[in-house]
Design an enzyme around this catalytic site. Sequence first.
Site, mmCIF file in Angstrom:
data_model
loop_
_atom_site.group_PDB
_atom_site.id
_atom_site.type_symbol
_atom_site.label_atom_id
_atom_site.label_comp_id
_atom_site.label_asym_id
_atom_site.label_seq_id
_atom_site.Cartn_x
_atom_site.Cartn_y
_atom_site.Cartn_z
ATOM 1 N N ALA A 43 0.823 -1.208 0.000
ATOM 2 C CA ALA A 43 0.000 0.000 0.000
ATOM 3 C C ALA A 43 0.853 1.252 0.000
ATOM 4 C CB ALA A 43 -0.914 0.011 1.229
ATOM 5 N N ASP A 44 2.076 1.106 0.431
ATOM 6 C CA ASP A 44 2.937 2.268 0.619
ATOM 7 C C ASP A 44 3.852 2.536 -0.571
ATOM 8 O OD1 ASP A 44 3.470 4.369 2.298
ATOM 9 O OD2 ASP A 44 5.184 3.396 3.228
#
Lengths: 89, 368
Positions: A43-44
């Site tokens: 997600a990062d």
Amino acid sequence: MKNGKEDEVLAMSSVVGCVTTFDPGWEVDDEGGIASLCQPMEADLYGCSDPCWWPTQVPDTSSSYKQWADKSSSSKDKWREFDNVYPKL
Amino acid sequence: MINNKLKSKLLLALFTASSCLCLNADIVKLKPNRDYIVTETRPNNIVLVDAKEQKIVNNCKIDESFSPGGIVLAPDNRHAFILGGYGEEIAGYNITTCKKVFHANLTQGDIKGQSLAGLAVSEDSKKVYAIYNRTKLGIDRYTVLDPMFSSFNVVDGLNAKATISFKIPRQMTLMSVAKDGTIYAIGSALYKINPKTKDVKVVKKILNWGKKNYSDPDSAGNYIIGQQQGDFSTLYYTEKYNKNGEAIGWYWGVTSVDLNTNKVEQFEFTDYETLMFAIMRSPKNRNIAYGTLNDLTKFDLKNKKVLKRVILDHTYYSPAISPDGTKVYLGNCLNDIAIYDAKTLKKLGNVYLPGDMGSAALQVFHNK
């Protein structure tokens, strides 16, 4: 140093390349744990590469690897499509 | 014969008028009394979401490369402006017709201009403001130049040039515009920018704030949120010392502008318990704020209380609150928007998008 002190080095003074911000990696968070790491780790990826946030962990989207993620509109589902994961030799 | 000619002219005029009307007509009709969410996703989408029905109602394809993914909705609630081309371009699109109405390059010749998230639109929706870093690209060297503020006229269209430009202090990342037109920017301090006088004034110190018994704060403002809600807030955290100089704990604080009244505040409101990347104060009660990263936390700012905290399905970098203060929308990470009840923090649903949002945050408006 002429005046007995060194000028403060300011981050974000240049944006030619993702070389001006420095943070720890994805291994531990700021308290030495993992609770504050982005979840899931994938997600990062864009959160770090789009703004040149973690330059040593993700490609430099400012100058050298602009198209690294063009084949993947979803970092969670299509991370195998990233150029730097499986580069074509 | 004359009548026929006149009739033909009238028909032609009518056809032309109707064609113009068709070209200008909304592809998507916004429903009255409803909230909409606008954001940007990979690979090249501006997405319009009906918040009530929790579904995508329009998807505009943009010409610019996605990165870094900043998007701001003009106060007319019809045009969205994006930072694209790896931060070197600004473009504007009508969110209902998808028509491209604006484009400008921050890079000029051998001077590369790049913005991380420094984009805002004036209250009358006629001007686009940008703050960006500049570097002169020489044959054998790069020369760092002063960062710049520029103002563009939206009416200048697809080849817009800055009408006003001047140097600004380093480390500004975000901007927003108050209802009276005052431009605020934040970075190592909170600033007021006046394009007419080219004056940049520190409104509230952040770095080197000199606050007794506190460490210098660490602050980050990366996400364009809050102009629709009248809030311009960024978090900081700071370590507090007792009278003997001993550290007694870390605290979250907020540097905040009420964009309706121009009231500026800076205060600590809770212990550092979990990491947050962004916070927004409720448009209906500025004492209530919602912060997010891996959890969504509701704060009572005045009484320095955590009212409720829920763990999220995954990281969401930033919140956006519905104009009536009843919903919290979470986005800005992966490819879904999560919707929560603002009172109970009960999850109400997800809206799945055609790609990841990356650094693009949510813009929420109420269509009357």
